[in-house]
Design a protein around this motif. Structure first.
Motif, PDB file in Angstrom:
ATOM      1  N   LEU A 135       0.250  33.812 -53.342  1.00  0.00           N
ATOM      2  CA  LEU A 135       0.488  34.872 -54.313  1.00  0.00           C
ATOM      3  C   LEU A 135       0.406  34.271 -55.705  1.00  0.00           C
ATOM      4  N   ALA A 136      -0.554  34.701 -56.498  1.00  0.00           N
ATOM      5  CA  ALA A 136      -0.766  34.182 -57.844  1.00  0.00           C
ATOM      6  C   ALA A 136      -0.546  35.295 -58.860  1.00  0.00           C
ATOM      7  N   ARG A 137      -0.560  34.909 -60.130  1.00  0.00           N
ATOM      8  CA  ARG A 137      -0.357  35.894 -61.202  1.00  0.00           C
ATOM      9  C   ARG A 137      -1.458  35.732 -62.238  1.00  0.00           C
ATOM     10  N   THR A 138      -1.892  36.854 -62.779  1.00  0.00           N
ATOM     11  CA  THR A 138      -2.947  36.839 -63.786  1.00  0.00           C
ATOM     12  C   THR A 138      -2.413  36.259 -65.087  1.00  0.00           C
ATOM     13  N   THR A 139      -3.339  35.892 -65.970  1.00  0.00           N
ATOM     14  CA  THR A 139      -2.961  35.313 -67.264  1.00  0.00           C
ATOM     15  C   THR A 139      -3.031  36.347 -68.378  1.00  0.00           C
ATOM     16  N   ARG A 140      -2.978  37.595 -68.043  1.00  0.00           N
ATOM     17  CA  ARG A 140      -3.043  38.645 -69.065  1.00  0.00           C
ATOM     18  C   ARG A 140      -1.712  38.719 -69.818  1.00  0.00           C
ATOM     19  N   PRO A 148       1.364  39.952 -67.017  1.00  0.00           N
ATOM     20  CA  PRO A 148       0.882  39.329 -65.770  1.00  0.00           C
ATOM     21  C   PRO A 148       1.038  40.261 -64.567  1.00  0.00           C
ATOM     22  N   GLU A 149       0.035  40.203 -63.683  1.00  0.00           N
ATOM     23  CA  GLU A 149       0.061  40.983 -62.447  1.00  0.00           C
ATOM     24  C   GLU A 149      -0.172  40.040 -61.267  1.00  0.00           C
ATOM     25  N   SER A 150       0.357  40.405 -60.123  1.00  0.00           N
ATOM     26  CA  SER A 150       0.253  39.570 -58.930  1.00  0.00           C
ATOM     27  C   SER A 150      -0.997  39.912 -58.141  1.00  0.00           C
ATOM     28  N   TYR A 151      -1.566  38.896 -57.469  1.00  0.00           N
ATOM     29  CA  TYR A 151      -2.716  39.108 -56.604  1.00  0.00           C
ATOM     30  C   TYR A 151      -2.728  37.997 -55.556  1.00  0.00           C
ATOM     31  N   TRP A 152      -3.508  38.184 -54.497  1.00  0.00           N
ATOM     32  CA  TRP A 152      -3.620  37.194 -53.418  1.00  0.00           C
ATOM     33  C   TRP A 152      -4.806  36.284 -53.669  1.00  0.00           C
TER      34      TRP A 152
END
Length: 956
Positions: free
Chosen positions: A265-270, A273-277
């Motif tokens: 589970l990672a997070r965007t650098t915006r 931040p939002e989570s994604y696989w």
């Protein structure tokens, strides 16, 4: 020619013994007790007649005194065993400490990671294997590689977002997939569905294998074609042809291979931040050429794992240089040329870790060597004492041989022959046993230590005999003794001055000879001084006992005073046993004080780290449950429990430097002041925060941290908390820190609980709980599990000073130093007790004659034992008391230069302060051991000697 070791000295009769050949006037009975004279004579059946040839000298002497021969061999065996085992034990401890140190740094700490850009269009598994062979061939002899954790292959540089509908996408962000090839992956996995991938035809999706946990998380099955974002080269797709599971996800093999065993589970650098696989899939050897297309480039890698079991602490500097050359040096250049990869780069944490480990070992070396140096000093004194007592016993024999024409050279050669036959076999056996019992890579230090010890034992008596046989020239004995004592005192003063003026040797220079020698020289100087004072002190006690009604104490103390003065029928070496006892107590007391200071400093560091003896912290936005705080206050060992509320997002307005962010601490002033005193940081007078200010808008008394207090003037300041609540604070004092923020130097404002809670109601829900007292870590954690729901308990951080101290004490370097010290203390105590026994055995014939005469006058057995104790114990008691004082003096004189950081496991202030308890334990322990030895000698041999003496009188 006859072997000189098998014939008596020139001019000596072939079969004569010292007693039978000496004129009657040369050995009057008053000069030497009968037991002492007959002990040196060979038995009659060991002497050959003149007709049958001369009696073998060595065999005759050894058969004449079998008990003394066996005891000498036993002493040599024990001493050489300790000497040979000590360097091997040190090597084993240092190697184990190094390996555990590297293991504690994590699975990637011992890796060598090489990488190079993938060769587009020329990728092949054979080419990767060829580079791996070159890398392995250049490792050198300073370190070895292990297959555990080793891997090589190629990884795509970037991941691609998957466009397939229906894949799991938390917060609406599409999952991402990266591709890689890992040659050793099939050995660490098991295929659970489908097959391992091949290459796939050109223009078709590349075949991949995916971990089953990742497939279940994302909703992927075997046969699914994953569509990635297109690139400039065209569309990108991958077909899942197999699913696998890792044999062991905790295996170091997977340590730095990202997301190959499950989805991450990672997070965007915006900005929001939002989570994604994020996950990765494996391609086969035929798919190597398509990694660069999917990943917009690829990098080849080779991960080598250094075998920590092959590392040795004594070779660490050389190994470090070899690793440094391998990572960024000549070896790297050679590898670039051999592999035709100019961009080949190698990285590793090992050079830095080796430097840290070597610095820690060198910093602990001076303190680790104190114990072994002490036992070595006591052993040398015991060897000299044994040689002096043997020379005293055999002086008449040696004088006779010299008078009958024997040269000093021949006599000394035969004495060396006696010693060699006794000592050398025992030394060889002891060395072999030490090598077998303590496997270690180095043999030379053990052999050198064994040879040096054997040489000292072998030469001790011949040197003493040489002195006895030499003509008396120059100044008298008293003057020579005075000059020697003055030289020892001068050397001691210089050593102490050197340590105090420059401190111990800087880290990295190994054992500091001054720090090791200074306690020994202090003990030697103290022994020489006490040897001059002891006759006076014991004489005073004897005169005081003489005024009493009993005779036993007076006789025993009078004999002790004569022994201390070296007067009587025969002078005795009384200084040596005193020095042995003082060396044992002084070095033991000094080392015990060091270890006690290490424990104290470690606990102080633990308290500073935790903020008390126990600390429970709630997660951001949570509070510590009231049920727990009420139950924790009743925990065994808790002396004071305290709930604290903190806010790290507050701002202080009105000071000179603007509006800095501060941490607000709300606590009961009295309990918090007690906590600050226990921790030793941020101490203040609770009266400063006492009193309820009048009115709801009245300023709250506050303590500012020193950085804030330096910018604030008299007056009031506005304090805005994290949720926008405000109150007015009036500084009433400054603190240099606060236990509520362990290890933090942040700007802090401390408020009393009553007024602060009245203005900020949420401060009544504390997010910290502190305690002072002997709190057990396991009991505290068990209480958390019992009183807090499981979900909430996972969000609580539980720490205790006992737990942190145990973590610091678990350092293998500290454990090795502690074991070595206590083993050395035991060895020194054993040799010191042996010195007491040797003195008792030498005086036994005279004492037996005295007791026999007193026995005829009505002396009872209990009184005989009391007399023996009164004669022998003053020296042991004086040595114990003097050794304790010398140990305290050594700490006071040398302590300011001692740095305990390496043994504590954390930086601590330099300095060592005297402590009574460890010194008293060492002194009392050795005094008790000496008393027990005296009692044992009296009980075992005293009655037999008295009986023998009475029968000898009957025969005479």
């Amino acid at each position: 020619m006859t072997d000189p070791a098998e014939t008596p000295p020139t001019g000596a009769p072939p079969a004569a013994t010292p007693q039978t050949a000496m004129p009657q006037t040369a050995t009057p009975q008053t000069a030497m007790p009968p037991a002492a004279t007959t002990a040196s004579a060979p038995p009659a059946d060991a002497i050959r007649t003149a007709a049958s040839g001369p009696a073998p000298w060595v065999r005759t002497r050894l058969r004449a005194t079998p008990t003394a021969t066996l005891l000498a061999a036993a002493l040599a065996f024990v001493a050489v065993l300790l000497a040979a085992g000590l360097p091997r034990a040190l090597d084993r401890g240092a190697d184990q400490a190094l390996r555990e140190f590297l293991t504690d740094k994590g699975p990637t700490a011992t890796h060598l990671f090489a990488s190079s850009r993938s060769r587009t269009g020329r990728e092949s598994a054979a080419e990767l294997d060829s580079v791996l062979a070159h890398l392995r061939a250049r490792t050198g002899d300073g370190f070895a590689l292990t297959p555990d954790g080793a891997a090589h292959g190629s990884l795509g540089l970037k991941s691609r977002a998957l466009r397939n509908p229906g894949l799991t996408a938390p917060e609406g962000v599409r999952p991402r997939l990266s591709l890689g090839y890992v040659n050793e992956a099939p050995e660490h996995t098991r295929l659970v569905a489908g097959q391992w991938p091949g290459g796939g035809p050109a223009g078709k999706p590349v075949q991949v294998a995916l971990s089953r946990p990742a497939a279940e998380t994302l909703g992927i099955r075997v046969g699914t074609v994953l569509e990635g974002d297109p690139s400039l080269a065209g569309p990108n797709s991958a077909e899942v042809v197999g699913l696998y599971e890792a044999n062991d996800e905790s295996d170091p093999f997977w340590s730095d291979l990202p997301c190959l065993t499950r989805a991450c589970l990672a997070r965007t650098t915006r900005a929001l931040p939002e989570s994604y696989w994020q996950t990765a899939a494996l391609v086969g050897t035929d798919g190597l050429g398509r990694l660069a297309t999917w990943g917009e480039g690829a990098v080849d890698f080779w991960r080598l794992s250094v075998d920590t079991g092959s590392l040795n602490a004594h070779r660490l500097p050389d190994t470090r240089r070899q690793i440094a050359a391998y990572v960024a040096g000549p070896t790297t250049t050679e590898l670039m040329r051999a592999t035709y990869r100019d961009d080949l780069g190698i990285r590793s944490k090992l050079p830095e870790l080796f430097a840290e480990a070597e610095a820690r070992r060198q910093a602990a070396a001076p303190l680790t060597a104190t114990g072994p140096a002490g036992v070595a000093g006591v052993a040398v004194v015991v060897f000299c004492l044994a040689a002096a007592l043997t020379g005293d016993r055999r002086e008449a024999e040696l004088t006779l041989l010299r008078a009958r024409g024997g040269s000093r050279r021949d006599i000394l050669r035969r004495l060396l022959g006696e010693g060699a036959v006794t000592v050398l076999p025992a030394a060889v056996l002891a060395t072999l046993l030490a090598v077998l019992l303590l496997p270690a890579p180095r043999l030379t230090p053990a052999l050198l230590a064994s040879a040096a010890t054997t040489l000292v034992i072998l030469l001790a008596f011949p040197v003493r005999a040489f002195v006895l046989l030499s003509a008396r020239r120059g100044p008298g004995p008293r003057r020579r003794r005075l000059v020697g004592e003055l030289l020892v005192l001068a050397a001691t003063a210089l050593a102490v001055y050197g340590v105090r003026s420059r401190g111990i040797a800087p880290a990295g220079q190994g054992v500091d000879p001054l720090l090791v020698a200074a306690p020994l020289l202090l003990a030697l100087s103290g022994g020489l001084l006490l040897a001059r004072l002891q006759p006076l002190l014991v004489g005073v006690l004897a005169r005081a006992a003489g005024r009493g009604s009993g005779v036993v104490g007076f006789v025993g103390l009078a004999r002790a005073a004569r022994t201390a003065r070296g007067t009587g029928g025969r002078g005795r070496p009384s200084v040596l046993p005193l020095v042995a006892l003082l060396l044992a107590v002084t070095t033991g007391g000094f080392g015990a004080t060091v270890l006690a200071a290490v424990d104290t400093s470690r606990m102080a560091v633990a308290r500073q780290t935790v903020g008390g003896d126990a600390h429970v912290t709630a997660a951001a936005g949570d509070s510590v449950p009231e049920a727990f705080t009420e139950a924790a206050a009743r925990l065994p060992g808790v002396r004071t429990g305290l709930s604290v509320w903190t806010d790290h997002e507050a701002f202080l307005f009105g000071i000179a430097q603007g509006s800095p962010q501060v941490t607000v601490v709300v606590a009961d002033p009295v309990a918090y002041a007690e906590l600050a005193r226990a921790v030793g940081r941020g101490q203040f007078d609770p009266e400063l925060l006492a009193g309820e200010p009048g009115g709801g808008d009245a300023p709250v008394p506050a303590l500012f941290s020193e950085d804030l207090a330096g910018q604030a003037a008299d007056g009031t300041y506005r304090l805005r908390l994290g949720n926008g609540e405000e109150l007015t604070a009036k500084p009433v004092g400054a603190v240099d820190g606060t236990p509520g923020l362990p290890g933090s130097a942040a700007a802090t404002v401390i408020l009393p609980a009553g007024p602060a809670i009245a203005r900020v109601p949420r401060a009544a829900r504390p997010n910290h709980w502190f305690a002072i007292g002997a709190v057990e870590d396991a009991g505290l954690r068990a209480l958390v599990r019992e009183t807090v729901p499981a979900a909430a308990a996972e969000r609580l951080l539980v720490r205790s000073s006992a737990g942190v101290s145990a973590e610091l004490a678990a350092d293998p370097l500290q454990r090795s130093a502690g074991r070595m010290f206590w083993a050395s203390v035991a060895g020194a105590a054993g040799f010191a007790v042996l010195s007491v026994l040797l003195t008792l055995i030498r005086a036994a014939p005279e004492r037996a004659a005295l007791l026999a005469r007193l026995r005829t006058m009505g002396l009872r057995p209990r009184q005989a034992i009391a007399l023996i104790l009164a004669e022998a114990l003053p020296q042991a008691m004086a040595a114990a008391a003097g050794g304790g004082l010398l140990a305290a003096a050594a700490v006071a004189l040398l302590g300011p230069a001692v740095d305990l950081s390496a043994l504590v496991g954390s930086p601590v202030p330099t300095g060592l302060h005297p402590q009574a308890r460890p010194v008293l334990i060492q002194a009392a322990g050795l005094a008790t051991a000496a008393a027990l030895a005296v009692l044992a000698e009296a009980a075992i041999s005293g009655r037999r000697q008295i009986t023998t003496e009475l029968r000898a009188g009957d025969r005479q």
